[in-house]
Design an enzyme around this catalytic site. Structure first.
Site, PDB file in Angstrom:
ATOM      1  N   PHE A 125       0.813  -1.223   0.000  1.00  0.00           N
ATOM      2  CA  PHE A 125       0.000   0.000   0.000  1.00  0.00           C
ATOM      3  C   PHE A 125       0.837   1.259   0.000  1.00  0.00           C
ATOM      4  O   PHE A 125       0.372   2.317  -0.403  1.00  0.00           O
ATOM      5  CB  PHE A 125      -0.939   0.007   1.231  1.00  0.00           C
ATOM      6  CG  PHE A 125      -0.261   0.404   2.519  1.00  0.00           C
ATOM      7  CD1 PHE A 125      -0.051   1.749   2.822  1.00  0.00           C
ATOM      8  CD2 PHE A 125       0.180  -0.551   3.430  1.00  0.00           C
ATOM      9  CE1 PHE A 125       0.583   2.123   4.000  1.00  0.00           C
ATOM     10  CE2 PHE A 125       0.818  -0.183   4.608  1.00  0.00           C
ATOM     11  CZ  PHE A 125       1.018   1.154   4.890  1.00  0.00           C
TER      12      PHE A 125
ATOM     13  N   GLU B 144      -4.927  -3.664  -2.109  1.00  0.00           N
ATOM     14  CA  GLU B 144      -6.373  -3.410  -2.139  1.00  0.00           C
ATOM     15  C   GLU B 144      -6.740  -2.152  -1.354  1.00  0.00           C
ATOM     16  O   GLU B 144      -7.879  -1.704  -1.386  1.00  0.00           O
ATOM     17  CB  GLU B 144      -7.142  -4.630  -1.616  1.00  0.00           C
ATOM     18  CG  GLU B 144      -6.837  -5.060  -0.184  1.00  0.00           C
ATOM     19  CD  GLU B 144      -5.608  -5.986  -0.064  1.00  0.00           C
ATOM     20  OE1 GLU B 144      -4.585  -5.714  -0.724  1.00  0.00           O
ATOM     21  OE2 GLU B 144      -5.669  -6.952   0.712  1.00  0.00           O
TER      22      GLU B 144
ATOM     23  N   SER C 217       5.274  -6.984   3.240  1.00  0.00           N
ATOM     24  CA  SER C 217       5.812  -7.327   4.555  1.00  0.00           C
ATOM     25  C   SER C 217       6.574  -8.655   4.489  1.00  0.00           C
ATOM     26  O   SER C 217       6.340  -9.479   3.596  1.00  0.00           O
ATOM     27  CB  SER C 217       4.668  -7.422   5.563  1.00  0.00           C
ATOM     28  OG  SER C 217       3.769  -8.423   5.145  1.00  0.00           O
TER      29      SER C 217
ATOM     30  N   LYS D 103      -1.041  -6.909  -9.300  1.00  0.00           N
ATOM     31  CA  LYS D 103      -2.031  -7.070  -8.216  1.00  0.00           C
ATOM     32  C   LYS D 103      -1.634  -6.048  -7.157  1.00  0.00           C
ATOM     33  O   LYS D 103      -0.812  -6.315  -6.295  1.00  0.00           O
ATOM     34  CB  LYS D 103      -1.962  -8.500  -7.679  1.00  0.00           C
ATOM     35  CG  LYS D 103      -3.216  -9.043  -7.028  1.00  0.00           C
ATOM     36  CD  LYS D 103      -3.738  -8.246  -5.872  1.00  0.00           C
ATOM     37  CE  LYS D 103      -2.936  -8.353  -4.606  1.00  0.00           C
ATOM     38  NZ  LYS D 103      -3.316  -7.305  -3.597  1.00  0.00           N
TER      39      LYS D 103
ATOM     40  N   GLU E  84       9.096  -4.313  12.925  1.00  0.00           N
ATOM     41  CA  GLU E  84       8.837  -3.156  12.065  1.00  0.00           C
ATOM     42  C   GLU E  84       7.536  -2.509  12.529  1.00  0.00           C
ATOM     43  O   GLU E  84       6.503  -3.167  12.606  1.00  0.00           O
ATOM     44  CB  GLU E  84       8.702  -3.617  10.608  1.00  0.00           C
ATOM     45  CG  GLU E  84       8.494  -2.464   9.646  1.00  0.00           C
ATOM     46  CD  GLU E  84       8.307  -2.910   8.197  1.00  0.00           C
ATOM     47  OE1 GLU E  84       7.582  -3.899   7.961  1.00  0.00           O
ATOM     48  OE2 GLU E  84       8.876  -2.261   7.304  1.00  0.00           O
TER      49      GLU E  84
ATOM     50  N   CYS F  13       9.492   1.802   3.324  1.00  0.00           N
ATOM     51  CA  CYS F  13      10.388   0.695   3.650  1.00  0.00           C
ATOM     52  C   CYS F  13      11.803   1.194   3.886  1.00  0.00           C
ATOM     53  O   CYS F  13      12.633   0.488   4.429  1.00  0.00           O
ATOM     54  CB  CYS F  13      10.389  -0.325   2.530  1.00  0.00           C
ATOM     55  SG  CYS F  13      11.001   0.380   1.011  1.00  0.00           S
TER      56      CYS F  13
HETATM   57  P1  NAD Z   1       1.486  -6.648   2.933  1.00  0.00           P
HETATM   58  O1  NAD Z   1       2.515  -7.702   2.992  1.00  0.00           O
HETATM   59  O2  NAD Z   1       0.362  -6.689   3.887  1.00  0.00           O
HETATM   60  O3  NAD Z   1       0.798  -6.642   1.479  1.00  0.00           O
HETATM   61  C1  NAD Z   1       1.567  -6.628   0.298  1.00  0.00           C
HETATM   62  C2  NAD Z   1       0.782  -7.312  -0.807  1.00  0.00           C
HETATM   63  O4  NAD Z   1       0.555  -8.677  -0.436  1.00  0.00           O
HETATM   64  C3  NAD Z   1      -0.581  -6.680  -1.070  1.00  0.00           C
HETATM   65  O5  NAD Z   1      -0.795  -6.636  -2.447  1.00  0.00           O
HETATM   66  C4  NAD Z   1      -1.537  -7.626  -0.367  1.00  0.00           C
HETATM   67  O6  NAD Z   1      -2.799  -7.689  -0.987  1.00  0.00           O
HETATM   68  C5  NAD Z   1      -0.833  -8.976  -0.482  1.00  0.00           C
HETATM   69  N1  NAD Z   1      -1.146  -9.857   0.647  1.00  0.00           N
HETATM   70  C6  NAD Z   1      -1.458  -9.489   1.918  1.00  0.00           C
HETATM   71  N2  NAD Z   1      -1.670 -10.582   2.680  1.00  0.00           N
HETATM   72  C7  NAD Z   1      -1.478 -11.660   1.884  1.00  0.00           C
HETATM   73  C8  NAD Z   1      -1.542 -13.075   2.094  1.00  0.00           C
HETATM   74  N3  NAD Z   1      -1.847 -13.584   3.294  1.00  0.00           N
HETATM   75  N4  NAD Z   1      -1.275 -13.884   1.062  1.00  0.00           N
HETATM   76  C9  NAD Z   1      -0.972 -13.386  -0.137  1.00  0.00           C
HETATM   77  N5  NAD Z   1      -0.896 -12.059  -0.407  1.00  0.00           N
HETATM   78  C10 NAD Z   1      -1.147 -11.201   0.588  1.00  0.00           C
HETATM   79  O7  NAD Z   1       2.250  -5.245   2.996  1.00  0.00           O
HETATM   80  P2  NAD Z   1       1.629  -3.785   3.109  1.00  0.00           P
HETATM   81  O8  NAD Z   1       1.096  -3.603   4.483  1.00  0.00           O
HETATM   82  O9  NAD Z   1       0.746  -3.502   1.964  1.00  0.00           O
HETATM   83  O10 NAD Z   1       2.943  -2.905   2.907  1.00  0.00           O
HETATM   84  C11 NAD Z   1       3.823  -2.566   3.931  1.00  0.00           C
HETATM   85  C12 NAD Z   1       5.011  -3.499   3.987  1.00  0.00           C
HETATM   86  O11 NAD Z   1       5.702  -3.484   2.755  1.00  0.00           O
HETATM   87  C13 NAD Z   1       6.030  -3.100   5.026  1.00  0.00           C
HETATM   88  O12 NAD Z   1       6.486  -4.263   5.679  1.00  0.00           O
HETATM   89  C14 NAD Z   1       7.151  -2.485   4.212  1.00  0.00           C
HETATM   90  O13 NAD Z   1       8.437  -2.530   4.802  1.00  0.00           O
HETATM   91  C15 NAD Z   1       7.098  -3.315   2.995  1.00  0.00           C
HETATM   92  N6  NAD Z   1       7.748  -2.658   1.874  1.00  0.00           N
HETATM   93  C16 NAD Z   1       8.980  -3.109   1.512  1.00  0.00           C
HETATM   94  C17 NAD Z   1       9.652  -2.487   0.483  1.00  0.00           C
HETATM   95  C18 NAD Z   1      11.018  -2.963   0.079  1.00  0.00           C
HETATM   96  O14 NAD Z   1      11.489  -2.496  -0.921  1.00  0.00           O
HETATM   97  N7  NAD Z   1      11.653  -3.868   0.791  1.00  0.00           N
HETATM   98  C19 NAD Z   1       9.054  -1.428  -0.204  1.00  0.00           C
HETATM   99  C20 NAD Z   1       7.790  -1.005   0.179  1.00  0.00           C
HETATM  100  C21 NAD Z   1       7.138  -1.643   1.228  1.00  0.00           C
END
Ligand code: NAD
Length: 508
Positions: A159, A186, A236, A183, A393, A291
């Site tokens: 997000f 959401e 994450s 994808k 985090e 991140c």
């Molecule tokens: P998230 O892991 O909750 O979601 C990321 C994606 O995974 C979304 O598209 C979501 O729909 C999908 N998703 C969520 N739960 C899932 C599941 N159980 N099974 C399959 N897919 C699933 O992350 P977020 O809250 O949207 O974003 C924040 C996180 O992203 C933080 O941990 C941040 O550090 C990380 N991030 C990392 C970087 C990097 O470059 N390392 C960059 C940006 C964000």
């Protein structure tokens, strides 16, 4: 009808974007999209079922046949037009991000700009995809390697950067000749949907870039379908691990970037005012939902720590927190109420764990937006490595100060942490900076630069639990990720019959 269903019935319904068209969701399941400033439900995003994802994959597969046969120059020209369209629509795209994510407009534009730089990088694809050629490896024989696209690639994005992170992926993938299914999160899918419309307008044929909205069901469909060749993930760490393991077992190429806990070491010789200003933007910009946000400051020596706390405290108290579209706001709300409450819970936890809460942002309110997902900036001093607020985090406007006695202790903290995304050191001493850079166990290092995000022509990625898979995003690694190498050994020697050779073929 319960209250949520009644509210959902009234809001704008978003769609998927498949085969060059907006396609209505059929699953009957929706995700809530909020305006974080007002706290109001702003839209509902369809959550795709497996059959809907499979239809999108079929469309992308069909489009691959034609797109992969276009010349790199043709694909570069699409990227040039896409770049111009993004520039023309910058304000509109930034507003879409600000309204659904809650970042302030200047920050939203900056993030689009960083994504745009990857589009500019992808404009160079004819050069980037050039192979290697060894002339005359034996009489009449040449040996060469070419890079070819993989097929249908998928991107699953978080997000916090609804434009930039998708643009780390699809411009490179598409320029390499792949077709793509994005994808997005959401929580804020409107900007990615608009980007797909602009790619079509730029001349990418229908089906080359598709957007499927969804949650775990859509992700699982992408991870298990044999027609998907590669998956890029950013999000994450637990989900990154899952995506990496599941996608790899299903034979896909996977790059999965996870969470972070970025440290900024402040040496005793650093200019404290400069370090404090850098920390303000790095810790509280985008409400800490980056991140590469700095969430841990490591001043070396008690004196440096006292000076840093003294410099930071009034600055944090004066932070201008307000509506994301208000030009005077330095920090907007967090993305959802749930996330805001989770971050606030970490501040409660830090107090319980015995850290010293110097600035408490928990009670912060914006009078004219009482339902917005706002939280003030918080600062903890005397955080210790065994505390959960240090290990986990938080992903919000909470900065922890861990005091280090000396350089070795400061170097060990980020090096031994589970995450290894970015790290920074502020010092005037070149030897110290060089030593730190060489030894620190993290993937991206800043020297007097708090957020060392590489430019698009280098590659982005951390170490340890900040990445699973071994190829980073964009830059040369991005091109390698979205192509596979084919090596050709060719002989053109008319009239010469080399005869049967039952030994190992050797070149003379
Ligand atoms: P998230 O892991 O909750 O979601 C990321 C994606 O995974 C979304 O598209 C979501 O729909 C999908 N998703 C969520 N739960 C899932 C599941 N159980 N099974 C399959 N897919 C699933 O992350 P977020 O809250 O949207 O974003 C924040 C996180 O992203 C933080 O941990 C941040 O550090 C990380 N991030 C990392 C970087 C990097 O470059 N390392 C960059 C940006 C964000």
């Amino acid at each position: 009808m319960n209250t949520r269903d009644a509210a959902l019935a009234k809001v704008r319904e978003l769609s998927h974007f498949i085969g060059g068209k907006h396609v209505r969701g059929e699953s009957g399941r929706f995700g809530d999209v909020f305006n974080p400033t007002s706290g109001a439900l702003a839209a509902k995003a369809p959550l795709a079922s497996r059959p809907e994802v499979e239809r999108a994959i079929a469309v992308a597969k069909e489009a691959f046949a034609g797109w992969s046969e276009t010349s790199p120059l043709t694909r570069a020209r699409v990227m040039f037009r896409f770049k111009e369209l993004i520039e023309r629509h910058m304000d509109e795209l930034a507003l879409l991000i600000s309204n659904e994510h809650g970042k302030v407009l200047s920050d939203a534009k900056g993030s689009i700009q960083r994504g745009l730089e990857v589009v500019e990088f992808a404009c160079g694809i004819p050069h980037l995809m050039k192979g290697e050629f060894s002339d005359n490896i034996s009489a009449g024989m040449d040996l060469y390697s070419i890079r070819q696209p993989l097929g249908v690639c998928a991107g699953i994005t978080p997000f916090n950067f609804p434009a930039m992170v998708p643009m780390w992926m699809f411009p490179v993938a598409v320029a390499c000749g792949n077709t793509f299914i994005l994808k997005p999160s959401e929580k804020d899918p409107s900007c990615p949907l608009r980007l797909a419309e602009l790619m079509l307008e730029a001349g990418a044929p229908a089906g080359v870039l598709n957007v499927v909205n969804g949650d775990k069901e859509a992700v699982d469909a992408l991870l298990s379908d044999a027609r998907v060749a590669a998956v890029s993930f950013v999000g994450s760490t637990p989900i990154a691990k899952y995506v990496f393991a599941t996608g790899s077992v299903n034979g896909k190429r996977v790059q999965a970037l996870g969470g972070a806990k970025n440290h900024m070491v402040v040496m005793p010789d650093a200019d404290i005012e400069v370090a404090a200003e850098a920390l303000m933007g790095a810790a509280y910009g985008s409400a800490g939902e980056r991140c590469m946000a700095v969430s841990v400051a490591v001043p070396v020596s008690e004196r440096t720590a006292d000076e840093l706390i003294e410099a930071m405290t009034p600055r944090i108290r004066k932070l201008k927190i307000g509506p994301s579209t208000d030009d005077s706001s330095e920090m907007g709300p967090l993305v959802t109420r749930e996330h805001r409450d989770k971050v606030r819970g970490y501040v409660d936890l830090g107090v319980k764990e015995g850290a010293s809460l110097v600035v408490d942002g928990r009670g912060f309110k914006v009078a004219e937006q009482p339902n917005g997902f706002f939280l003030g900036g918080s600062l903890f001093d005397k955080v210790r490595p065994e505390m959960r607020i240090y290990k986990e985090e938080i992903f919000g406007p909470v900065l922890s100060v861990v005091r280090a006695k000396n350089f070795e202790e400061a170097l060990a903290l980020p090096s031994d942490h589970e995450y290894g995304n970015g790290v920074a050191i502020f010092t005037r001493n070149g030897d110290v900076a060089r030593n730190f850079t060489h030894k620190v166990n993290c993937g991206m290092v800043g020297i007097n630069v708090p957020i060392p995000v590489p430019l698009s022509f280098h590659s982005f990625g951390g170490w340890k639990h900040s990445i699973f898979g071994d190829m980073n995003q964009h830059g040369p690694e991005g091109v390698r990720f979205y192509t596979r190498i084919k090596t050709v050994t060719s002989r053109w020697r008319e009239g010469v019959n080399p005869g049967a050779n039952f030994g190992m073929p050797l070149m003379k």
